[in-house]
Design a protein around this motif. Structure first.
Motif, PDB file in Angstrom:
ATOM      1  N   LEU A  68      -5.453   3.824 -11.334  1.00  0.00           N
ATOM      2  CA  LEU A  68      -4.606   3.549 -12.504  1.00  0.00           C
ATOM      3  C   LEU A  68      -4.863   2.177 -13.128  1.00  0.00           C
ATOM      4  O   LEU A  68      -4.660   1.985 -14.323  1.00  0.00           O
ATOM      5  N   ILE A  69      -5.291   1.204 -12.308  1.00  0.00           N
ATOM      6  CA  ILE A  69      -5.568  -0.130 -12.863  1.00  0.00           C
ATOM      7  C   ILE A  69      -7.066  -0.397 -12.974  1.00  0.00           C
ATOM      8  O   ILE A  69      -7.479  -1.527 -13.212  1.00  0.00           O
ATOM      9  N   ASP A  70      -7.846   0.667 -12.825  1.00  0.00           N
ATOM     10  CA  ASP A  70      -9.304   0.589 -12.978  1.00  0.00           C
ATOM     11  C   ASP A  70      -9.953  -0.369 -11.978  1.00  0.00           C
ATOM     12  O   ASP A  70     -10.811  -1.184 -12.326  1.00  0.00           O
ATOM     13  N   LYS A  71      -9.511  -0.273 -10.723  1.00  0.00           N
ATOM     14  CA  LYS A  71     -10.088  -1.058  -9.627  1.00  0.00           C
ATOM     15  C   LYS A  71     -10.449  -0.103  -8.495  1.00  0.00           C
ATOM     16  O   LYS A  71     -10.097   1.071  -8.516  1.00  0.00           O
ATOM     17  N   SER A  72     -11.088  -0.620  -7.473  1.00  0.00           N
ATOM     18  CA  SER A  72     -11.457   0.215  -6.332  1.00  0.00           C
ATOM     19  C   SER A  72     -10.343   0.206  -5.276  1.00  0.00           C
ATOM     20  O   SER A  72      -9.507  -0.694  -5.244  1.00  0.00           O
ATOM     21  N   PHE A  73     -10.405   1.222  -4.419  1.00  0.00           N
ATOM     22  CA  PHE A  73      -9.473   1.272  -3.289  1.00  0.00           C
ATOM     23  C   PHE A  73      -9.592   0.001  -2.457  1.00  0.00           C
ATOM     24  O   PHE A  73      -8.587  -0.577  -2.044  1.00  0.00           O
ATOM     25  N   ILE A 109       2.534  -9.515  -1.388  1.00  0.00           N
ATOM     26  CA  ILE A 109       2.042  -8.335  -0.664  1.00  0.00           C
ATOM     27  C   ILE A 109       3.189  -7.386  -0.315  1.00  0.00           C
ATOM     28  O   ILE A 109       3.098  -6.177  -0.548  1.00  0.00           O
ATOM     29  N   ASN A 110       4.262  -7.925   0.246  1.00  0.00           N
ATOM     30  CA  ASN A 110       5.399  -7.076   0.618  1.00  0.00           C
ATOM     31  C   ASN A 110       5.993  -6.368  -0.594  1.00  0.00           C
ATOM     32  O   ASN A 110       6.311  -5.182  -0.544  1.00  0.00           O
ATOM     33  N   ASN A 111       6.136  -7.102  -1.702  1.00  0.00           N
ATOM     34  CA  ASN A 111       6.689  -6.492  -2.910  1.00  0.00           C
ATOM     35  C   ASN A 111       5.741  -5.457  -3.496  1.00  0.00           C
ATOM     36  O   ASN A 111       6.181  -4.390  -3.936  1.00  0.00           O
ATOM     37  N   LEU A 112       4.447  -5.772  -3.518  1.00  0.00           N
ATOM     38  CA  LEU A 112       3.465  -4.819  -4.037  1.00  0.00           C
ATOM     39  C   LEU A 112       3.542  -3.506  -3.257  1.00  0.00           C
ATOM     40  O   LEU A 112       3.612  -2.424  -3.845  1.00  0.00           O
ATOM     41  N   LYS A 113       3.546  -3.607  -1.946  1.00  0.00           N
ATOM     42  CA  LYS A 113       3.629  -2.394  -1.119  1.00  0.00           C
ATOM     43  C   LYS A 113       4.921  -1.627  -1.401  1.00  0.00           C
ATOM     44  O   LYS A 113       4.905  -0.397  -1.549  1.00  0.00           O
ATOM     45  N   ALA A 114       6.041  -2.346  -1.468  1.00  0.00           N
ATOM     46  CA  ALA A 114       7.340  -1.690  -1.679  1.00  0.00           C
ATOM     47  C   ALA A 114       7.399  -0.996  -3.041  1.00  0.00           C
ATOM     48  O   ALA A 114       7.801   0.171  -3.133  1.00  0.00           O
ATOM     49  N   TYR A 115       6.992  -1.696  -4.098  1.00  0.00           N
ATOM     50  CA  TYR A 115       7.038  -1.101  -5.439  1.00  0.00           C
ATOM     51  C   TYR A 115       6.015   0.017  -5.595  1.00  0.00           C
ATOM     52  O   TYR A 115       6.273   1.019  -6.271  1.00  0.00           O
ATOM     53  N   ARG A 116       4.849  -0.137  -4.970  1.00  0.00           N
ATOM     54  CA  ARG A 116       3.838   0.922  -5.032  1.00  0.00           C
ATOM     55  C   ARG A 116       4.364   2.196  -4.375  1.00  0.00           C
ATOM     56  O   ARG A 116       4.281   3.285  -4.944  1.00  0.00           O
ATOM     57  N   LYS A 117       4.952   2.045  -3.191  1.00  0.00           N
ATOM     58  CA  LYS A 117       5.494   3.209  -2.480  1.00  0.00           C
ATOM     59  C   LYS A 117       6.679   3.811  -3.234  1.00  0.00           C
ATOM     60  O   LYS A 117       6.834   5.026  -3.292  1.00  0.00           O
ATOM     61  N   GLN A 118       7.515   2.941  -3.816  1.00  0.00           N
ATOM     62  CA  GLN A 118       8.665   3.413  -4.598  1.00  0.00           C
ATOM     63  C   GLN A 118       8.192   4.253  -5.794  1.00  0.00           C
ATOM     64  O   GLN A 118       8.825   5.239  -6.153  1.00  0.00           O
ATOM     65  N   ALA A 119       7.076   3.857  -6.386  1.00  0.00           N
ATOM     66  CA  ALA A 119       6.515   4.600  -7.513  1.00  0.00           C
ATOM     67  C   ALA A 119       5.793   5.876  -7.060  1.00  0.00           C
ATOM     68  O   ALA A 119       5.422   6.716  -7.882  1.00  0.00           O
ATOM     69  N   GLY A 120       5.593   6.007  -5.750  1.00  0.00           N
ATOM     70  CA  GLY A 120       4.955   7.201  -5.206  1.00  0.00           C
ATOM     71  C   GLY A 120       3.434   7.170  -5.231  1.00  0.00           C
ATOM     72  O   GLY A 120       2.790   8.209  -5.178  1.00  0.00           O
ATOM     73  N   TYR A 121       2.859   5.967  -5.305  1.00  0.00           N
ATOM     74  CA  TYR A 121       1.408   5.832  -5.360  1.00  0.00           C
ATOM     75  C   TYR A 121       0.829   5.406  -4.013  1.00  0.00           C
ATOM     76  O   TYR A 121       1.414   4.592  -3.309  1.00  0.00           O
ATOM     77  N   THR A 122      -0.329   5.950  -3.705  1.00  0.00           N
ATOM     78  CA  THR A 122      -1.116   5.445  -2.586  1.00  0.00           C
ATOM     79  C   THR A 122      -1.920   4.256  -3.104  1.00  0.00           C
ATOM     80  O   THR A 122      -1.997   4.026  -4.325  1.00  0.00           O
ATOM     81  N   GLN A 123      -2.569   3.546  -2.204  1.00  0.00           N
ATOM     82  CA  GLN A 123      -3.446   2.460  -2.641  1.00  0.00           C
ATOM     83  C   GLN A 123      -4.548   2.996  -3.547  1.00  0.00           C
ATOM     84  O   GLN A 123      -4.871   2.387  -4.569  1.00  0.00           O
ATOM     85  N   ALA A 124      -5.098   4.130  -3.187  1.00  0.00           N
ATOM     86  CA  ALA A 124      -6.189   4.727  -3.973  1.00  0.00           C
ATOM     87  C   ALA A 124      -5.710   5.113  -5.373  1.00  0.00           C
ATOM     88  O   ALA A 124      -6.415   4.884  -6.359  1.00  0.00           O
ATOM     89  N   GLN A 125      -4.517   5.685  -5.461  1.00  0.00           N
ATOM     90  CA  GLN A 125      -3.991   6.080  -6.769  1.00  0.00           C
ATOM     91  C   GLN A 125      -3.728   4.862  -7.659  1.00  0.00           C
ATOM     92  O   GLN A 125      -4.060   4.870  -8.844  1.00  0.00           O
ATOM     93  N   LEU A 126      -3.144   3.815  -7.081  1.00  0.00           N
ATOM     94  CA  LEU A 126      -2.897   2.602  -7.858  1.00  0.00           C
ATOM     95  C   LEU A 126      -4.220   2.000  -8.319  1.00  0.00           C
ATOM     96  O   LEU A 126      -4.343   1.558  -9.466  1.00  0.00           O
ATOM     97  N   ALA A 127      -5.198   2.006  -7.454  1.00  0.00           N
ATOM     98  CA  ALA A 127      -6.515   1.463  -7.801  1.00  0.00           C
ATOM     99  C   ALA A 127      -7.089   2.171  -9.023  1.00  0.00           C
ATOM    100  O   ALA A 127      -7.568   1.523  -9.957  1.00  0.00           O
TER     101      ALA A 127
END
Length: 122
Positions: free
Chosen positions: A37-42, A17-35
């Protein structure tokens, strides 16, 4: 976090969880944007980051590909500040000191030997 005597261990899920949050934020994505991009829901991504659920290997691979990292980076307890801060600091310092010593020991020995040889030749 598991506490076994003096040593604190983070669970695999907490590390992820900690790494996912860190790498997601580093990539500049919100949870909704990542969702998206990977064809999942927020709610799916939010559930993972809140510790309610854990993704299967195929989704972990998709997340890593999207974040342009290797899947195993999501499980490395030394990848982000939150994980390092959650570990036993004395144990972390001891392990880091040992790794540094192992890398520097040959160079230190060579310098000492060179200094001794130099002193003896005077």
């Amino acid at each position: 976090m598991l506490n076994l005597g003096k040593i604190n261990f983070m669970t695999t899920q907490q590390i992820f969880i900690n790494n996912l949050k860190a790498y997601r934020k580093q990539a500049g994505y919100t949870q909704a944007q990542l969702a998206v991009l990977i064809d999942k829901s927020f709610n799916y991504i939010n559930g993972i980051e809140c510790g309610v659920s854990f993704p299967p290997p195929d989704v972990i691979d998709k997340i890593a590909e999207t974040l342009k990292i290797k899947p195993m980076q999501l499980f490395n307890e030394n990848c982000c500040v939150q994980n390092i801060a959650g570990t036993d600091k004395d144990l972390f310092i001891e392990n880091l000191s040992q790794k540094i010593f192992v890398k520097l020991e040959p160079s230190i020995k060579a310098d000492i030997e060179s200094g001794i040889k130099s002193a003896l030749s005077l």
